[in-house]
Design an enzyme around this catalytic site. Structure first.
Site, PDB file in Angstrom:
ATOM      1  N   ASP A  15      16.047  -9.804  48.982  1.00  0.00           N
ATOM      2  CA  ASP A  15      17.097  -8.914  48.507  1.00  0.00           C
ATOM      3  C   ASP A  15      16.541  -8.142  47.290  1.00  0.00           C
ATOM      4  O   ASP A  15      15.545  -8.561  46.696  1.00  0.00           O
ATOM      5  CB  ASP A  15      18.295  -9.803  48.130  1.00  0.00           C
ATOM      6  CG  ASP A  15      19.420  -9.031  47.505  1.00  0.00           C
ATOM      7  OD1 ASP A  15      19.727  -7.930  47.979  1.00  0.00           O
ATOM      8  OD2 ASP A  15      20.009  -9.536  46.527  1.00  0.00           O
ATOM      9  N   ASP A  17      18.581  -5.837  44.392  1.00  0.00           N
ATOM     10  CA  ASP A  17      19.309  -5.912  43.110  1.00  0.00           C
ATOM     11  C   ASP A  17      19.678  -7.357  42.775  1.00  0.00           C
ATOM     12  O   ASP A  17      20.240  -8.065  43.610  1.00  0.00           O
ATOM     13  CB  ASP A  17      20.594  -5.080  43.164  1.00  0.00           C
ATOM     14  CG  ASP A  17      20.307  -3.599  43.250  1.00  0.00           C
ATOM     15  OD1 ASP A  17      20.192  -3.083  44.370  1.00  0.00           O
ATOM     16  OD2 ASP A  17      20.181  -2.959  42.189  1.00  0.00           O
ATOM     17  N   ASP A 193      21.144 -12.963  46.012  1.00  0.00           N
ATOM     18  CA  ASP A 193      21.953 -13.352  44.841  1.00  0.00           C
ATOM     19  C   ASP A 193      23.446 -13.097  45.017  1.00  0.00           C
ATOM     20  O   ASP A 193      24.227 -13.423  44.132  1.00  0.00           O
ATOM     21  CB  ASP A 193      21.502 -12.565  43.599  1.00  0.00           C
ATOM     22  CG  ASP A 193      21.937 -11.109  43.655  1.00  0.00           C
ATOM     23  OD1 ASP A 193      21.760 -10.485  44.727  1.00  0.00           O
ATOM     24  OD2 ASP A 193      22.480 -10.615  42.661  1.00  0.00           O
TER      25      ASP A 193
HETATM   26  O1  LIG Z   1      21.739  -6.096  48.475  1.00  0.00           O
HETATM   27  P1  LIG Z   1      21.248  -5.683  47.122  1.00  0.00           P
HETATM   28  O2  LIG Z   1      19.842  -5.174  47.123  1.00  0.00           O
HETATM   29  O3  LIG Z   1      21.458  -6.778  46.096  1.00  0.00           O
HETATM   30  O4  LIG Z   1      22.176  -4.458  46.684  1.00  0.00           O
HETATM   31  C1  LIG Z   1      23.559  -4.704  46.394  1.00  0.00           C
HETATM   32  C2  LIG Z   1      24.140  -3.501  45.712  1.00  0.00           C
HETATM   33  O5  LIG Z   1      23.321  -3.253  44.570  1.00  0.00           O
HETATM   34  C3  LIG Z   1      23.665  -2.151  43.743  1.00  0.00           C
HETATM   35  O6  LIG Z   1      24.832  -2.470  43.004  1.00  0.00           O
HETATM   36  C4  LIG Z   1      24.662  -3.614  42.165  1.00  0.00           C
HETATM   37  O7  LIG Z   1      23.569  -3.384  41.256  1.00  0.00           O
HETATM   38  C5  LIG Z   1      23.783  -2.314  40.284  1.00  0.00           C
HETATM   39  C6  LIG Z   1      22.496  -2.154  39.480  1.00  0.00           C
HETATM   40  O8  LIG Z   1      22.135  -3.361  38.894  1.00  0.00           O
HETATM   41  C7  LIG Z   1      24.981  -2.699  39.399  1.00  0.00           C
HETATM   42  O9  LIG Z   1      25.216  -1.668  38.432  1.00  0.00           O
HETATM   43  C8  LIG Z   1      26.213  -2.904  40.288  1.00  0.00           C
HETATM   44  O10 LIG Z   1      27.301  -3.377  39.493  1.00  0.00           O
HETATM   45  C9  LIG Z   1      25.928  -3.942  41.391  1.00  0.00           C
HETATM   46  O11 LIG Z   1      27.033  -4.036  42.292  1.00  0.00           O
HETATM   47  C10 LIG Z   1      23.829  -0.888  44.559  1.00  0.00           C
HETATM   48  O12 LIG Z   1      24.375   0.120  43.752  1.00  0.00           O
HETATM   49  C11 LIG Z   1      24.678  -1.085  45.812  1.00  0.00           C
HETATM   50  O13 LIG Z   1      24.605   0.063  46.628  1.00  0.00           O
HETATM   51  C12 LIG Z   1      24.137  -2.267  46.607  1.00  0.00           C
HETATM   52  O14 LIG Z   1      24.946  -2.488  47.753  1.00  0.00           O
END
Ligand SMILES: O=P(O)(O)OC[C@H]1O[C@H](O[C@H]2O[C@H](CO)[C@@H](O)[C@H](O)[C@H]2O)[C@H](O)[C@@H](O)[C@@H]1O
Length: 241
Positions: A15, A17, A193
């Site tokens: 993954d 983020d 995560d």
């Molecule tokens: O599946 P992932 O790679 O973990 O992505 C999940 C989402 O991540 C992002 O949003 C999240 O991270 C941002 C930056 O750290 C944070 O600001 C936000 O609050 C989190 O929800 C991304 O913007 C999404 O499109 C993804 O789905």
């Protein structure tokens, strides 16, 4: 429980983020650690090419941050797939007017500038990290959009609520990738995560591999590491072993 060493025969699913990069105030405020591109290249070589990023972000977005990533990519929670730098395939048959969805999301949230609208190729996200008190309003907007657009489902995320196509998922992306070389015949190791990762963690464990949860919170994963730095250290140890 701490994870075992990275197996030689692992197919590695990562993954993005909250795992490879720390969570930031906004989606565009993340910082890619300096050593990450080289670490991913080394892992790709070590695992015989069986390395995939499995993210909620779109593949186009992932490529902006990791332009030289050599492995497979699943984006938008399994709605998109790209095999080793190739074209991006769509993994659902939904005929969605995504431009109208983005417009409606912007209109509905116009009175709440602290809700950040993230436009994605297969959906939309309402981020309320700037003001967690707006969670309920973000959920209301998501519910209204859900009633207007058939074929979408809600995907709760960290300080965000998203609409994505029904029927896709990170578990399906993992299973699809495991059906062909270089993944086939290897042991799936999934690292995530967030809630969207749980189905893929279960799939990895069901297929004879294991899963690692990064950070705190309830999980079906049998192993846990504290944060992205601990994961980077575990992956680097794997490369050196
Ligand atoms: O599946 P992932 O790679 O973990 O992505 C999940 C989402 O991540 C992002 O949003 C999240 O991270 C941002 C930056 O750290 C944070 O600001 C936000 O609050 C989190 O929800 C991304 O913007 C999404 O499109 C993804 O789905």
């Amino acid at each position: 429980m701490n994870p075992p060493e990275l197996p030689d025969d692992a197919a590695l699913f990562l993954d993005f983020d909250g795992c490879l990069v720390e969570i930031a105030a906004r989606p565009d405020a993340i910082v890619v650690p300096a050593g990450l591109p080289d670490l991913l290249r080394d892992l790709f070589r070590r695992q015989g090419g069986a390395l995939a990023l499995v993210s909620g972000r779109s593949i186009a977005d992932l490529r902006r941050y990791l332009p030289d990533f050599p492995g497979a990519m699943s984006g938008s929670h399994g709605a998109e797939l790209s095999l080793n730098g190739g074209d991006t395939e769509t993994a659902h048959g939904l005929d969605l007017d995504v431009a109208a969805l983005h417009r409606d999301a912007a209109t509905l949230s116009a009175t709440e500038p602290a809700i950040l609208i993230e436009q994605k190729p297969h959906g939309v996200v309402m981020h309320y990290r700037a003001n967690p008190g707006l969670r309920h309003r973000a959920e209301e907007i998501a519910g209204e959009l859900l009633s207007r657009y058939a074929g979408l489902v809600l995907q709760p995320a960290k300080m965000a609520i998203e609409l994505r196509p029904d029927g896709v998922g990170k578990d399906k992306a993992l299973i699809r990738l495991m059906s062909d070389p270089p993944f086939r015949g290897r042991r799936p190791v999934y690292i995530g995560d967030d809630l969207t990762d749980e189905v893929a963690m279960e799939a990895a464990q069901r297929l004879g591999g294991f899963a690692i949860k990064i950070g705190s919170g309830k999980t079906g994963a049998r192993h846990r590491l504290g944060d992205p730095a601990a994961l980077a250290a575990w992956l680097s140890d794997g490369v050196r072993s």
